[in-house]
Design a protein around this motif. Sequence first.
Motif, PDB file in Angstrom:
ATOM      1  N   SER A   1       0.829  -1.209   0.000  1.00 15.38           N
ATOM      2  CA  SER A   1       0.000   0.000   0.000  1.00 15.38           C
ATOM      3  C   SER A   1       0.863   1.259   0.000  1.00 15.38           C
ATOM      4  CB  SER A   1      -0.917   0.004   1.223  1.00 15.38           C
ATOM      5  OG  SER A   1      -0.169  -0.028   2.429  1.00 15.38           O
ATOM      6  N   ILE A   2       2.157   1.099  -0.265  1.00 16.51           N
ATOM      7  CA  ILE A   2       3.071   2.238  -0.336  1.00 16.51           C
ATOM      8  C   ILE A   2       2.682   3.139  -1.502  1.00 16.51           C
ATOM      9  CG2 ILE A   2       5.456   2.908  -0.828  1.00 16.51           C
ATOM     10  CD1 ILE A   2       6.357   0.333   0.551  1.00 16.51           C
ATOM     11  N   LYS A   3       2.644   4.436  -1.264  1.00 14.34           N
ATOM     12  CA  LYS A   3       2.345   5.395  -2.318  1.00 14.34           C
ATOM     13  C   LYS A   3       3.589   5.624  -3.154  1.00 14.34           C
ATOM     14  CE  LYS A   3       0.176   9.907  -3.130  1.00 14.34           C
ATOM     15  NZ  LYS A   3      -0.381  11.124  -2.498  1.00 14.34           N
ATOM     16  N   LEU A   4       3.444   5.495  -4.486  1.00 19.97           N
ATOM     17  CA  LEU A   4       4.567   5.629  -5.401  1.00 19.97           C
ATOM     18  C   LEU A   4       4.428   6.894  -6.241  1.00 19.97           C
ATOM     19  CD1 LEU A   4       4.691   1.930  -6.715  1.00 19.97           C
ATOM     20  CD2 LEU A   4       5.893   2.913  -4.743  1.00 19.97           C
ATOM     21  N   ASP A   5       5.582   7.449  -6.656  1.00 21.88           N
ATOM     22  CA  ASP A   5       5.553   8.606  -7.541  1.00 21.88           C
ATOM     23  C   ASP A   5       5.363   8.118  -8.984  1.00 21.88           C
ATOM     24  OD1 ASP A   5       7.996   7.743  -8.581  1.00 21.88           O
ATOM     25  OD2 ASP A   5       9.191   9.202  -7.468  1.00 21.88           O
ATOM     26  N   PRO A   6       5.240   9.026  -9.959  1.00 19.50           N
ATOM     27  CA  PRO A   6       4.988   8.599 -11.345  1.00 19.50           C
ATOM     28  C   PRO A   6       6.058   7.680 -11.921  1.00 19.50           C
ATOM     29  CG  PRO A   6       4.465  10.924 -11.095  1.00 19.50           C
ATOM     30  CD  PRO A   6       5.126  10.493  -9.810  1.00 19.50           C
ATOM     31  N   GLN A   7       7.269   7.703 -11.365  1.00 15.65           N
ATOM     32  CA  GLN A   7       8.342   6.826 -11.833  1.00 15.65           C
ATOM     33  C   GLN A   7       8.351   5.477 -11.127  1.00 15.65           C
ATOM     34  OE1 GLN A   7       9.078  10.290 -11.061  1.00 15.65           O
ATOM     35  NE2 GLN A   7       8.569  10.511 -13.241  1.00 15.65           N
ATOM     36  N   GLY A   8       7.400   5.285 -10.201  1.00 17.18           N
ATOM     37  CA  GLY A   8       7.328   4.020  -9.480  1.00 17.18           C
ATOM     38  C   GLY A   8       8.212   3.950  -8.254  1.00 17.18           C
TER      39      GLY A   8
END
Length: 465
Positions: free
Chosen positions: A283-290
């Motif tokens: 459930s970790i939030k990722l940025d657009p680069q993953g």
Amino acid sequence: MNTVQIDVAIIGAGSAGLPAYRAAKAAGASVILIEGGPHGTTCARVGCMPSKLLIAAAEAAHAASHTAPFGVHVDGTIRIDGREVMRRVRSERDRLVGFVLDSVDAIPAHEKLTGYAHFIDDGLLQVGDHTRVRARSIVIATGSSPVIPQKYRALGNRAIINDDVFEWTDLPRKVAVLGAGVIGLELGQALAYLGVDVTVIGARGRVGPLSDPDIKDYAAKIFSTSFRFEKNAEVEAADRIGDSVHIRFRTDAGKIVDDSFDYVLVAAGRKPNFDRLGLKNTSIKLDPQGNPIFDPHTLQVGAHPIFIAGDANGVLPIQHEASDEGRAAGTNAANFPKVFPLIRRAPITIVFSDPGIAMVGARHANLAPESFVTGEVSFEDQGRSRVMLRNRGLMHVYVDKTTRKLLGAEWIGPDAEHIAHLLAWALQMKLTVDAILEMPFYHPVVEEGLRTALRNSVAALKATA
């Protein structure tokens, strides 16, 4: 399938992972260290140490060929034996890696696992095909890897990264270096000094880490005397032809250049090693680069008991910063939910070139306009530098107009790696330019050039008062 219950799992046993392991243990946590790749740290295996071995050989060759201005004449031709050069690089590299391996071997067997780890869920890791680890907290210290743009992948073993250079058994004849960052400049100049025909092809005018326009321009001219340096060029084509690579690039002036090389050394940056981790299973939030979104002060990923340290987070990809981050991440992981911010040291960056490049404190590009004055010194006529015929360099120091405190400095010049430490210590102590000038400066030493720059900044402060 074996299952392990643990307080802290650390993924990666490098320059951040090993300190994280020790810190978590010191805090009283049960810990397991997981490594899927080769042990020995990036710094020891393919980074700072082997590159300095190559640079040391290059410096010896360069010094031997530049004795005549002192009236010292070396009869005959200076011969560089590429096989002997690379044999010493690999031998000493292996010795240094051995010290790290000894420290890993000393870790109890039940506290380390071999295999690549990936998340099954937020707190459950699968290691290889043999073990599952349920951890209360996790430290991600997986490091980073060189980026190889798609256009160069078809070149096969003729497109190399810095790791590959240190496996050479001999020196090539001709190399193109793609990228004018720290790695590109260090290795490019070292190879050139060792007799390799080198072309460094940069982009966007980059010259190492420098951001001060005047220092960048000066440095670019210096490097252009060591190798063909195109700091703002565009590669239009790269093709494998037999055992060579044909490159066509457009220079900043619009000229098309076609040339062939034995190898293309790709030094186009690095990316964090998150690909194998299965972060999408969490459930970790990722940025657009993953990449995980984390707090650069505490290294914590959101509200999770997960921390990212070292090159994997990309904040300051420097060995001593990775160690500091590892200790902080290990401590926070062990004490979670109590989390404390990392107290960072004064920023310092060094490029081991000739002359050296150094940056301390705030980058020129990040300073607020009109908030500071600049002190300058040229090393071309600086006493000790001229005595040693190492009189190439330009330095800028930045001083706050209101507090008179040192904010930072950027420069290229002799003994930069040593002067950088003096300035970093002064910066960390929050000294004013006046307090620094009260310190002793022996005569004749290169550090007197620093004093000139500081005095110049004091004159600039008076002019703006």
